[in-house]
Design a protein around this motif. Structure first.
Motif, mmCIF file in Angstrom:
data_model
loop_
_atom_site.group_PDB
_atom_site.id
_atom_site.type_symbol
_atom_site.label_atom_id
_atom_site.label_comp_id
_atom_site.label_asym_id
_atom_site.label_seq_id
_atom_site.Cartn_x
_atom_site.Cartn_y
_atom_site.Cartn_z
ATOM 1 N N GLN A 140 0.831 -1.204 0.000
ATOM 2 C CA GLN A 140 0.000 0.000 0.000
ATOM 3 C C GLN A 140 0.867 1.257 0.000
ATOM 4 N N PHE A 141 1.943 1.213 0.769
ATOM 5 C CA PHE A 141 2.897 2.327 0.845
ATOM 6 C C PHE A 141 3.449 2.634 -0.548
ATOM 7 N N VAL A 142 3.869 1.594 -1.269
ATOM 8 C CA VAL A 142 4.426 1.759 -2.617
ATOM 9 C C VAL A 142 3.338 2.211 -3.586
ATOM 10 N N GLN A 143 2.159 1.610 -3.489
ATOM 11 C CA GLN A 143 1.071 1.899 -4.420
ATOM 12 C C GLN A 143 0.620 3.357 -4.363
ATOM 13 N N PHE A 144 0.796 3.995 -3.214
ATOM 14 C CA PHE A 144 0.294 5.365 -3.054
ATOM 15 C C PHE A 144 0.838 6.304 -4.129
ATOM 16 N N TYR A 145 2.109 6.128 -4.488
ATOM 17 C CA TYR A 145 2.695 7.027 -5.492
ATOM 18 C C TYR A 145 1.950 6.918 -6.823
ATOM 19 N N TYR A 146 1.660 5.704 -7.253
ATOM 20 C CA TYR A 146 0.981 5.512 -8.535
ATOM 21 C C TYR A 146 -0.416 6.126 -8.510
ATOM 22 N N ASP A 147 -1.099 5.982 -7.396
ATOM 23 C CA ASP A 147 -2.444 6.549 -7.286
ATOM 24 C C ASP A 147 -2.393 8.071 -7.302
ATOM 25 N N LEU A 148 -1.415 8.650 -6.600
ATOM 26 C CA LEU A 148 -1.320 10.104 -6.498
ATOM 27 C C LEU A 148 -0.970 10.748 -7.836
ATOM 28 N N TYR A 149 -0.152 10.054 -8.646
ATOM 29 C CA TYR A 149 0.344 10.651 -9.889
ATOM 30 C C TYR A 149 -0.300 10.065 -11.148
ATOM 31 N N ARG A 150 -1.335 9.268 -10.977
ATOM 32 C CA ARG A 150 -2.013 8.718 -12.147
ATOM 33 C C ARG A 150 -2.569 9.864 -12.990
ATOM 34 N N GLY A 151 -2.239 9.854 -14.278
ATOM 35 C CA GLY A 151 -2.700 10.900 -15.180
ATOM 36 C C GLY A 151 -1.765 12.079 -15.304
ATOM 37 N N CYS A 152 -0.713 12.126 -14.475
ATOM 38 C CA CYS A 152 0.270 13.220 -14.568
ATOM 39 C C CYS A 152 1.208 12.940 -15.734
#
Length: 379
Positions: free
Chosen positions: A17-29
């Motif tokens: 979950q810790f690692v996944q947060f980055y992908y969720d936060l920057y999805r579409g950037c």
């Protein structure tokens, strides 16, 4: 406004979950580049990352209303602290929504964690060692990032400034260099001169030499010698070097690695890779499956990109004045031309390292990104 809850990562699922947060936060950037998921998990796992022989770390996530809204890693590199005579806790993997209460809670957690362990200052963003990503992006938000540096939204440095107590500790500058159609005279003529005057020569390694005969390890031993006085450098151990050889040297295109030899002694090197930035953006959150592996293979094997990343360049101090750098660039530029690369990404260079930054004046280039490390005293 609801309370920000900080949770310590305790289990593998929570680390995911810790690692996944980055992908969720920057999805579409459009500028952000997803990091390889398995590589992030490996780096953050004590049983897989040899840096834990000299480091200790904890990971924390921030939650509000049942939703993860931030993350941070607290790291103490005891080897670096001993080398630089510091009692410093590092913060890294620092990401958060645009909410000052979230960023404050995360950094206060790192500060308290460090204080409990006798640390007197905190600095970051930093990783375990220097081959990890370092610095917060403070300029160049509209530029495509790379897998080797941090990308963050413009509000990150604003939060640091608003929180107070943090001061600029070190800046890294990055350049986008146009690959010339002809090797500049500055490099070509100097390269020919030092071949004749000093007997230095370019050597292209075989895979057997790098992996089986130990030259791959020698490259990173040379990194220890040439980078030892740079900001916060942590000496690489044998286990750390072996991992770097396995992760990078074993898969590298050997035409894009250049060694400078004085007789049988390696005195300089250049390691470059074709850029994976666009390919990684086509993966699903940095995963190799189902089709991520194909995107990366197209770059690694067939160089389906017009950008090459200049990862590491190092020359022993006593050979810098002899022009060994010119031999490296003379050879690499010819390789870049042969592969059809149009641009080269020069990886982070310290702002105060004018000798390194001045070499780009002989090429068409522009300084297009800047990363900053901050420091704060712990009271």
């Amino acid at each position: 406004m609801s309370f920000v809850e900080i949770r310590k990562v305790k289990h593998r699922k929570e680390l995911q979950q810790f690692v996944q947060f980055y992908y969720d936060l920057y999805r579409g950037c459009e500028q952000a580049v997803p990091y390889l998921f398995f590589d992030e998990m490996s780096t953050l796992s004590a049983d897989k990352n040899p840096s834990f022989e000299c480091c200790e770390a904890e990971y924390f996530t921030a939650w509000r209303d049942g939703r993860m809204v931030g993350r941070v890693a607290a790291i103490i590199n005891h080897r670096a602290n001993e080398r630089w005579q510091l009692k410093q806790v590092r913060f890294g993997w620092f990401d958060f929504i645009d909410d000052l209460e979230v960023s404050r809670a995360l950094l206060q957690t790192v500060e308290q964690w460090g204080r409990e362990r006798g640390m007197t200052e905190m600095a970051g963003p930093l990783g375990f060692i220097d081959t990890d990503r370092e610095g917060m992006l403070v300029d160049g938000f509209d530029e495509l990032s790379t897998m080797y540096v941090n990308y963050n939204y413009p509000y990150y440095p604003r939060h640091i400034e608003q929180l107070g107590g943090f001061k600029k500790d070190n800046d890294y500058m990055e350049y986008l260099v146009t690959v010339p159609e002809v090797v500049p005279d500055k490099f070509a003529k100097v390269a020919e001169m030092i071949r004749k005057r000093y007997g230095l020569r370019v050597h292209k390694f075989t895979r057997h030499e790098l992996v089986s005969e130990g030259y791959g390890r020698q490259v990173f031993e040379l990194v220890n010698a040439t980078y030892k006085d740079l900001y916060g450098y942590s000496h690489l151990s044998k286990r750390q070097i072996d991992k770097l050889v396995n992760d990078y040297i074993k898969i590298a295109d050997l035409n894009l690695i250049t060694a400078i030899m004085d007789g049988d002694r390696m005195v300089g090197f250049g390691i470059t890779f074709p850029s994976f930035s666009r390919a990684l953006q086509k993966t699903h959150d940095g995963r190799l499956f189902p089709l991520g592996w194909w995107q990366l293979l197209r770059i690694l094997k067939w160089h389906k990109t017009d950008v090459v990343d200049l990862l590491l360049i190092g020359v022993l101090p006593e050979y810098r004045s002899k022009g060994a750098n010119a031999l490296i660039f003379d050879d690499l530029i010819r390789q870049f031309q042969r592969y059809g690369f149009r641009y080269a990404e020069a990886m982070p260079q310290m702002e105060r390292n004018e000798a390194v930054r001045s070499q780009w004046q002989y090429l068409e280039s522009r300084q297009h990104r800047r990363h900053r490390c901050y420091r704060k005293m712990i009271e």
